[in-house]
Write a protein that holds these residues in place. Structure first.
Motif, PDB file in Angstrom:
ATOM      1  N   GLU A 130       0.813  -1.219   0.000  1.00  0.00           N
ATOM      2  CA  GLU A 130       0.000   0.000   0.000  1.00  0.00           C
ATOM      3  C   GLU A 130       0.847   1.271   0.000  1.00  0.00           C
ATOM      4  OE1 GLU A 130      -2.502  -0.533   3.386  1.00  0.00           O
ATOM      5  OE2 GLU A 130      -3.796  -2.015   2.402  1.00  0.00           O
ATOM      6  N   ILE A 131       2.127   1.145   0.319  1.00  0.00           N
ATOM      7  CA  ILE A 131       3.013   2.322   0.308  1.00  0.00           C
ATOM      8  C   ILE A 131       3.349   2.718  -1.124  1.00  0.00           C
ATOM      9  CG2 ILE A 131       5.291   3.194   1.059  1.00  0.00           C
ATOM     10  CD1 ILE A 131       5.154   1.261   3.390  1.00  0.00           C
ATOM     11  N   ASN A 132       3.149   1.786  -2.076  1.00  0.00           N
ATOM     12  CA  ASN A 132       3.402   2.029  -3.505  1.00  0.00           C
ATOM     13  C   ASN A 132       4.869   2.344  -3.783  1.00  0.00           C
ATOM     14  OD1 ASN A 132       0.751   1.594  -4.446  1.00  0.00           O
ATOM     15  ND2 ASN A 132       0.148   3.662  -3.809  1.00  0.00           N
ATOM     16  N   ARG A 133       5.760   1.601  -3.134  1.00  0.00           N
ATOM     17  CA  ARG A 133       7.193   1.717  -3.419  1.00  0.00           C
ATOM     18  C   ARG A 133       7.722   0.302  -3.670  1.00  0.00           C
ATOM     19  NH1 ARG A 133      10.354   6.383  -1.618  1.00  0.00           N
ATOM     20  NH2 ARG A 133       8.947   8.075  -1.060  1.00  0.00           N
TER      21      ARG A 133
ATOM     22  N   ALA B 281      14.194   5.703   6.218  1.00  0.00           N
ATOM     23  CA  ALA B 281      14.982   6.771   5.588  1.00  0.00           C
ATOM     24  C   ALA B 281      14.614   6.913   4.110  1.00  0.00           C
ATOM     25  CB  ALA B 281      16.467   6.482   5.742  1.00  0.00           C
ATOM     26  N   ARG B 282      14.414   5.781   3.430  1.00  0.00           N
ATOM     27  CA  ARG B 282      14.065   5.828   2.003  1.00  0.00           C
ATOM     28  C   ARG B 282      12.736   6.549   1.769  1.00  0.00           C
ATOM     29  NH1 ARG B 282      17.153   2.467  -1.185  1.00  0.00           N
ATOM     30  NH2 ARG B 282      18.480   1.018  -0.027  1.00  0.00           N
ATOM     31  N   ILE B 283      11.800   6.381   2.705  1.00  0.00           N
ATOM     32  CA  ILE B 283      10.504   7.049   2.573  1.00  0.00           C
ATOM     33  C   ILE B 283      10.632   8.548   2.829  1.00  0.00           C
ATOM     34  CG2 ILE B 283       8.199   7.226   3.631  1.00  0.00           C
ATOM     35  CD1 ILE B 283       8.357   4.192   4.126  1.00  0.00           C
ATOM     36  N   CYS B 284      11.583   8.923   3.698  1.00  0.00           N
ATOM     37  CA  CYS B 284      11.697  10.319   4.131  1.00  0.00           C
ATOM     38  C   CYS B 284      12.636  11.174   3.286  1.00  0.00           C
ATOM     39  CB  CYS B 284      12.169  10.381   5.584  1.00  0.00           C
ATOM     40  SG  CYS B 284      11.010   9.667   6.765  1.00  0.00           S
ATOM     41  N   THR B 285      13.592  10.557   2.577  1.00  0.00           N
ATOM     42  CA  THR B 285      14.586  11.356   1.858  1.00  0.00           C
ATOM     43  C   THR B 285      15.091  10.621   0.622  1.00  0.00           C
ATOM     44  OG1 THR B 285      16.742  12.478   2.050  1.00  0.00           O
ATOM     45  CG2 THR B 285      16.487  10.412   3.253  1.00  0.00           C
ATOM     46  N   ASP B 286      15.620  11.389  -0.327  1.00  0.00           N
ATOM     47  CA  ASP B 286      16.273  10.808  -1.506  1.00  0.00           C
ATOM     48  C   ASP B 286      17.789  10.891  -1.389  1.00  0.00           C
ATOM     49  OD1 ASP B 286      13.889  10.194  -2.856  1.00  0.00           O
ATOM     50  OD2 ASP B 286      13.680  12.275  -3.535  1.00  0.00           O
ATOM     51  N   ASN B 287      18.262  11.334  -0.232  1.00  0.00           N
ATOM     52  CA  ASN B 287      19.701  11.476   0.007  1.00  0.00           C
ATOM     53  C   ASN B 287      20.310  10.087   0.246  1.00  0.00           C
ATOM     54  OD1 ASN B 287      22.250  11.822   1.331  1.00  0.00           O
ATOM     55  ND2 ASN B 287      21.701  13.945   1.784  1.00  0.00           N
ATOM     56  N   ASP B 288      21.016   9.578  -0.766  1.00  0.00           N
ATOM     57  CA  ASP B 288      21.575   8.223  -0.687  1.00  0.00           C
ATOM     58  C   ASP B 288      22.550   8.065   0.475  1.00  0.00           C
ATOM     59  OD1 ASP B 288      20.126   7.354  -2.860  1.00  0.00           O
ATOM     60  OD2 ASP B 288      21.719   7.780  -4.314  1.00  0.00           O
ATOM     61  N   TYR B 289      23.298   9.120   0.774  1.00  0.00           N
ATOM     62  CA  TYR B 289      24.278   9.043   1.859  1.00  0.00           C
ATOM     63  C   TYR B 289      23.592   8.894   3.207  1.00  0.00           C
ATOM     64  CZ  TYR B 289      28.726   9.845   4.219  1.00  0.00           C
ATOM     65  OH  TYR B 289      29.846   9.686   4.981  1.00  0.00           O
ATOM     66  N   GLN B 290      22.507   9.641   3.394  1.00  0.00           N
ATOM     67  CA  GLN B 290      21.749   9.537   4.641  1.00  0.00           C
ATOM     68  C   GLN B 290      21.078   8.167   4.768  1.00  0.00           C
ATOM     69  OE1 GLN B 290      19.017  12.874   4.885  1.00  0.00           O
ATOM     70  NE2 GLN B 290      20.427  13.980   6.237  1.00  0.00           N
ATOM     71  N   ILE B 291      20.544   7.679   3.648  1.00  0.00           N
ATOM     72  CA  ILE B 291      19.904   6.353   3.650  1.00  0.00           C
ATOM     73  C   ILE B 291      20.919   5.278   4.040  1.00  0.00           C
ATOM     74  CG2 ILE B 291      18.856   4.568   2.193  1.00  0.00           C
ATOM     75  CD1 ILE B 291      17.583   6.893   0.567  1.00  0.00           C
ATOM     76  N   LYS B 292      22.121   5.340   3.430  1.00  0.00           N
ATOM     77  CA  LYS B 292      23.163   4.361   3.737  1.00  0.00           C
ATOM     78  C   LYS B 292      23.594   4.469   5.199  1.00  0.00           C
ATOM     79  CE  LYS B 292      25.894   1.027   2.563  1.00  0.00           C
ATOM     80  NZ  LYS B 292      25.321  -0.302   2.246  1.00  0.00           N
ATOM     81  N   SER B 293      23.679   5.690   5.704  1.00  0.00           N
ATOM     82  CA  SER B 293      24.062   5.892   7.106  1.00  0.00           C
ATOM     83  C   SER B 293      23.052   5.263   8.041  1.00  0.00           C
ATOM     84  CB  SER B 293      24.182   7.391   7.411  1.00  0.00           C
ATOM     85  OG  SER B 293      25.261   7.960   6.707  1.00  0.00           O
ATOM     86  N   MET B 294      21.767   5.394   7.707  1.00  0.00           N
ATOM     87  CA  MET B 294      20.719   4.812   8.553  1.00  0.00           C
ATOM     88  C   MET B 294      20.686   3.285   8.453  1.00  0.00           C
ATOM     89  SD  MET B 294      19.626   7.135  10.372  1.00  0.00           S
ATOM     90  CE  MET B 294      18.411   6.129  11.202  1.00  0.00           C
ATOM     91  N   GLU B 295      21.002   2.755   7.273  1.00  0.00           N
ATOM     92  CA  GLU B 295      21.101   1.297   7.140  1.00  0.00           C
ATOM     93  C   GLU B 295      22.269   0.770   7.983  1.00  0.00           C
ATOM     94  OE1 GLU B 295      21.421   0.775   2.937  1.00  0.00           O
ATOM     95  OE2 GLU B 295      19.246   0.608   2.648  1.00  0.00           O
ATOM     96  N   ASN B 296      23.407   1.480   7.910  1.00  0.00           N
ATOM     97  CA  ASN B 296      24.569   1.085   8.715  1.00  0.00           C
ATOM     98  C   ASN B 296      24.277   1.217  10.201  1.00  0.00           C
ATOM     99  OD1 ASN B 296      26.148   0.474   6.489  1.00  0.00           O
ATOM    100  ND2 ASN B 296      27.010   2.526   6.338  1.00  0.00           N
ATOM    101  N   PHE B 297      23.497   2.244  10.553  1.00  0.00           N
ATOM    102  CA  PHE B 297      23.086   2.405  11.950  1.00  0.00           C
ATOM    103  C   PHE B 297      22.315   1.163  12.404  1.00  0.00           C
ATOM    104  CE2 PHE B 297      19.445   3.335  14.718  1.00  0.00           C
ATOM    105  CZ  PHE B 297      20.118   3.709  15.875  1.00  0.00           C
ATOM    106  N   GLY B 298      21.377   0.717  11.573  1.00  0.00           N
ATOM    107  CA  GLY B 298      20.578  -0.454  11.921  1.00  0.00           C
ATOM    108  C   GLY B 298      21.433  -1.695  12.093  1.00  0.00           C
ATOM    109  N   ILE B 299      22.414  -1.881  11.207  1.00  0.00           N
ATOM    110  CA  ILE B 299      23.318  -3.033  11.310  1.00  0.00           C
ATOM    111  C   ILE B 299      24.077  -2.996  12.627  1.00  0.00           C
ATOM    112  CG2 ILE B 299      25.448  -4.048  10.410  1.00  0.00           C
ATOM    113  CD1 ILE B 299      23.191  -4.860   8.696  1.00  0.00           C
ATOM    114  N   ASN B 300      24.684  -1.850  12.936  1.00  0.00           N
ATOM    115  CA  ASN B 300      25.491  -1.732  14.156  1.00  0.00           C
ATOM    116  C   ASN B 300      24.630  -1.804  15.415  1.00  0.00           C
ATOM    117  OD1 ASN B 300      28.079  -1.469  12.924  1.00  0.00           O
ATOM    118  ND2 ASN B 300      27.566   0.620  12.342  1.00  0.00           N
ATOM    119  N   PHE B 301      23.425  -1.234  15.354  1.00  0.00           N
ATOM    120  CA  PHE B 301      22.480  -1.318  16.470  1.00  0.00           C
ATOM    121  C   PHE B 301      22.084  -2.778  16.698  1.00  0.00           C
ATOM    122  CE2 PHE B 301      18.250   0.726  18.155  1.00  0.00           C
ATOM    123  CZ  PHE B 301      18.429   0.058  19.366  1.00  0.00           C
ATOM    124  N   GLY B 302      21.763  -3.477  15.600  1.00  0.00           N
ATOM    125  CA  GLY B 302      21.328  -4.865  15.693  1.00  0.00           C
ATOM    126  C   GLY B 302      22.406  -5.787  16.247  1.00  0.00           C
ATOM    127  N   ILE B 303      23.648  -5.563  15.847  1.00  0.00           N
ATOM    128  CA  ILE B 303      24.748  -6.376  16.368  1.00  0.00           C
ATOM    129  C   ILE B 303      24.952  -6.091  17.856  1.00  0.00           C
ATOM    130  CG2 ILE B 303      27.252  -6.769  16.256  1.00  0.00           C
ATOM    131  CD1 ILE B 303      27.031  -6.331  13.219  1.00  0.00           C
TER     132      ILE B 303
END
Length: 230
Positions: A44-47, A101-123
């Motif tokens: 339903e998000i259409n992405r 992050a992908r829903i909120c911004t098109d800034n690839d660097y910010q998106i990658k930073s948030m993905e890396n945040f999730g990885i490090n948080f999860g570990i």
């Protein structure tokens, strides 16, 4: 629900699991039902790229579960432990933070930073969870990881200091209480907590790409809570 079936868990957050209240068949079907509902909501998000991202992560999580099964009672390296933890746990955290992050911004660097945040948080979360399982304060039954043949970070470090622990694990009549005493006599837990701290700091640095806000403050508080929980 599927995880509880795999782990044969009787409780989840101190409440009876579905497989405990009913049976494994009901738990699997209920899990499938919720997965279908989540995919409906996601569509339903259409992405379309998000649907593929979720599917890719589900594939990786299954691979992580298989990897863990193949490593039954096998003493792995810390690097292998981190790789498995990333697939089994941290990718879910990265999915949440990265997709938002992908829903909120098109800034690839910010998106990658948030993905890396999730990885490090999860570990960070997984290492602390594994420590708590040895301290009898975790959500799972005491020493369940050891009894299920899962060798975690504190145990890996403990074996480095005392190889007799590895011999005890390989014994058909393993005395888990004796093993526990041998493990806590080492610096295994202390070293594992230090490893978790390193990943917590990496996660904190990933947030530097975000401007100050109440949301960033909340995420930092959540990260600190994860590290300090008992």
């Amino acid at each position: 629900m599927h995880d509880d079936v795999i782990d044969k868990a009787d409780k989840r957050r101190n409440k009876p699991t579905i497989n405990n209240l009913w049976d494994e068949k009901t738990a699997v079907i209920a899990g499938d039902y919720l997965l279908a509902q989540s995919l409906i909501k996601l569509s339903e998000i259409n992405r379309s790229n998000l649907v593929k991202t979720f599917a890719d992560v589900m594939k990786d999580i299954c691979e992580g579960e298989i990897q863990q099964h193949l490593q039954f009672n096998k003493v792995v390296t810390i690097k292998e432990y981190i790789e498995k933890s990333a697939k089994k746990t941290a990718l879910l955290f990265a999915l949440g933070s990265g997709s938002s992050a992908r829903i909120c911004t098109d800034n690839d660097y910010q998106i990658k930073s948030m993905e890396n945040f999730g990885i490090n948080f999860g570990i960070t979360f997984q290492i602390i969870d594994d420590i708590l399982n040895l301290e009898n304060t975790a959500d799972k039954p005491f020493l369940s990881d050891l009894k299920n043949g899962i060798i975690t970070a504190p145990v890996i470090y403990a074996i480095e200091e005392n190889p007799e622990i590895k011999e005890g694990l390989e014994n058909e009549n393993t005395d888990y209480n004796k093993l526990y005493e041998m493990i806590i006599a080492t610096n295994g837990i202390k070293r594992a907590r230090s490893l978790a701290f390193d990943y917590k700091q990496k996660a904190f640095k990933n947030l530097s790409e975000l401007g100050d806000s109440i949301y960033k403050t909340s995420i930092i508080e959540l990260l600190e809570f994860c590290f300090k929980r008992d």
